[in-house]
Design a protein around this motif. Structure first.
Motif, PDB file in Angstrom:
ATOM      1  N   PRO A   2       0.829  -1.219   0.000  1.00 17.05           N
ATOM      2  CA  PRO A   2       0.000   0.000   0.000  1.00 17.05           C
ATOM      3  C   PRO A   2       0.854   1.257   0.000  1.00 17.05           C
ATOM      4  O   PRO A   2       1.953   1.296   0.560  1.00 17.05           O
ATOM      5  CB  PRO A   2      -0.803  -0.120   1.300  1.00 17.05           C
ATOM      6  N   SER A   3       0.355   2.296  -0.639  1.00 17.77           N
ATOM      7  CA  SER A   3       1.070   3.568  -0.659  1.00 17.77           C
ATOM      8  C   SER A   3       1.072   4.184   0.740  1.00 17.77           C
ATOM      9  O   SER A   3       0.294   3.803   1.620  1.00 17.77           O
ATOM     10  CB  SER A   3       0.409   4.536  -1.642  1.00 17.77           C
ATOM     11  N   LEU A   5       0.062   7.132   1.478  1.00 14.98           N
ATOM     12  CA  LEU A   5      -1.225   7.792   1.667  1.00 14.98           C
ATOM     13  C   LEU A   5      -2.279   6.795   2.133  1.00 14.98           C
ATOM     14  O   LEU A   5      -3.085   7.098   3.020  1.00 14.98           O
ATOM     15  CB  LEU A   5      -1.669   8.461   0.363  1.00 14.98           C
ATOM     16  N   ALA A   6      -2.275   5.586   1.547  1.00 16.45           N
ATOM     17  CA  ALA A   6      -3.250   4.568   1.954  1.00 16.45           C
ATOM     18  C   ALA A   6      -3.004   4.136   3.397  1.00 16.45           C
ATOM     19  O   ALA A   6      -3.952   3.973   4.170  1.00 16.45           O
ATOM     20  CB  ALA A   6      -3.158   3.368   1.011  1.00 16.45           C
ATOM     21  N   ARG A   7      -1.735   3.980   3.779  1.00 13.28           N
ATOM     22  CA  ARG A   7      -1.424   3.578   5.154  1.00 13.28           C
ATOM     23  C   ARG A   7      -1.822   4.692   6.130  1.00 13.28           C
ATOM     24  O   ARG A   7      -2.350   4.418   7.206  1.00 13.28           O
ATOM     25  CB  ARG A   7       0.072   3.249   5.299  1.00 13.28           C
ATOM     26  N   THR A   9      -4.215   6.895   5.678  1.00 15.13           N
ATOM     27  CA  THR A   9      -5.677   6.907   5.743  1.00 15.13           C
ATOM     28  C   THR A   9      -6.192   5.804   6.649  1.00 15.13           C
ATOM     29  O   THR A   9      -7.100   6.014   7.461  1.00 15.13           O
ATOM     30  CB  THR A   9      -6.274   6.763   4.324  1.00 15.13           C
ATOM     31  N   ASP A  10      -5.611   4.606   6.523  1.00 16.89           N
ATOM     32  CA  ASP A  10      -6.026   3.483   7.374  1.00 16.89           C
ATOM     33  C   ASP A  10      -5.825   3.817   8.850  1.00 16.89           C
ATOM     34  O   ASP A  10      -6.697   3.552   9.690  1.00 16.89           O
ATOM     35  CB  ASP A  10      -5.238   2.223   7.010  1.00 16.89           C
ATOM     36  N   MET A  64      -9.982   9.897  -6.315  1.00 20.60           N
ATOM     37  CA  MET A  64      -9.327   8.821  -5.569  1.00 20.60           C
ATOM     38  C   MET A  64     -10.386   7.865  -5.019  1.00 20.60           C
ATOM     39  O   MET A  64     -10.681   7.859  -3.817  1.00 20.60           O
ATOM     40  CB  MET A  64      -8.502   9.384  -4.408  1.00 20.60           C
ATOM     41  N   GLY A  66     -10.268   4.813  -4.400  1.00 20.41           N
ATOM     42  CA  GLY A  66      -9.725   3.879  -3.409  1.00 20.41           C
ATOM     43  C   GLY A  66      -9.707   4.474  -2.016  1.00 20.41           C
ATOM     44  O   GLY A  66     -10.058   3.813  -1.032  1.00 20.41           O
ATOM     45  N   ILE A  67      -9.298   5.748  -1.913  1.00 25.67           N
ATOM     46  CA  ILE A  67      -9.268   6.418  -0.613  1.00 25.67           C
ATOM     47  C   ILE A  67     -10.686   6.664  -0.113  1.00 25.67           C
ATOM     48  O   ILE A  67     -10.994   6.489   1.067  1.00 25.67           O
ATOM     49  CB  ILE A  67      -8.495   7.748  -0.703  1.00 25.67           C
ATOM     50  N   LYS A  70     -12.117   3.604   1.457  1.00 26.32           N
ATOM     51  CA  LYS A  70     -11.646   3.359   2.823  1.00 26.32           C
ATOM     52  C   LYS A  70     -12.509   4.101   3.837  1.00 26.32           C
ATOM     53  O   LYS A  70     -12.646   3.677   4.990  1.00 26.32           O
ATOM     54  CB  LYS A  70     -10.182   3.783   2.954  1.00 26.32           C
TER      55      LYS A  70
END
Length: 276
Positions: A2-3, A5-7, A9-10, A64, A66-67, A70
């Motif tokens: 994961p990028s 940014l994804a980490r 956001t999580d 985005m 994907g974001i 989430k």
């Protein structure tokens, strides 16, 4: 993998859901419910992380999916930027402080902590508002308690006035006693009552004395200089905060500016965690 940014956001979503009271609500609820508090908190974290105005942030999130997913939303379900702005004012300071405290839990703290203060510039408010709320200080006095090993911000205190550092220091340190091992601070925090309170809690105070008498000089000479000079890490963190997020706060109201500072501290802690 994961990028970043994804980490980020999580982590924000997880902490935001834990910061609100009770079981996290669904991301969006039709009718009077609207968007869940944790969704609004997460979007504000993303705004600080991406350093974008509200309107532009929502435009970016529309690109985005994907974001947005989430957050439990599709891109066409994202809130309007006016909703995000308004809901921030409705969320009490307690939630933002819980978010900061939870962001600290992402790190393993060291044995030395430090406290110091700086000023953040206020966004220029209208003259009418300045007179109505009684501003008498151009900057917001911001006191930070940090961990010297991890550079994590443990706590933030904000004031529109200029309270004495000893009073602010006592307030900040006593509500964080369980996180402290050795605390270092400069002469502005010189107060014997504070030292005694820290020692009674099993915390080693390395706080310089103001040198009025020979005994004060003797106390200072006994300090471990290597430990004492680690307080400069607070200044480095203040510089990093201002470089990363800017020296001027965007919120117009004093309570909004306080929330903004606590949010910036929490976002920095989360950002440091996802870099590891």
């Amino acid at each position: 993998m994961p990028s970043r940014l994804a980490r980020f956001t999580d982590r924000c979503i997880d902490l935001s859901q834990n910061a609100v009271i009770g079981k996290p609500a669904p991301a969006i609820k039709k009718g009077d419910g609207g968007y869940a508090d944790w969704v609004i908190i997460s979007i504000h974290c993303l705004r600080e992380y991406l350093n974008q105005p509200y309107r532009r942030l929502l435009d970016i999130l529309h690109e985005m999916p994907g974001i947005a997913a989430k957050l439990g939303l599709s891109v066409d379900q994202l809130p309007d930027f006016t909703t995000v702005c308004t809901r921030k004012q409705d969320l009490k300071m307690r939630i933002w402080r819980v978010l900061l405290r939870l962001s600290v839990s992402l790190h393993d703290l060291g044995d030395v902590q430090a406290i110091d203060a700086t000023g953040f510039k206020r966004h220029q408010a209208s003259r009418h508002y300045v007179l109505r709320v009684g501003y008498n200080f151009d900057d917001i006095k911001t006191t930070a308690l940090v961990d010297c090993d991890t550079s994590v911000i443990l706590d933030i205190h904000c004031s529109m006035k200029q309270p004495h550092d000893t009073q602010v220091g006592r307030q900040v340190l006593t509500r964080n006693l369980t996180k402290l091992t050795t605390i270092t601070a400069d002469k502005s925090y010189d107060w014997d009552a504070l030292r005694h309170e820290l020692r009674d809690a099993g915390i080693r105070p390395v706080i310089k004395h103001r040198e009025f008498y020979a005994l004060d000089k003797a106390h200072n000479a006994r300090h471990d200089e290597n430990v004492y000079h680690r307080r400069s890490i607070v200044e480095a963190i203040f510089f990093a905060l201002k470089h990363r997020f800017g020296e001027t706060l965007r919120a117009r109201t004093w309570f909004g500016q306080f929330r903004e500072l606590v949010l910036k501290a929490a976002v920095r802690n989360i950002e440091q965690a996802v870099r590891l």
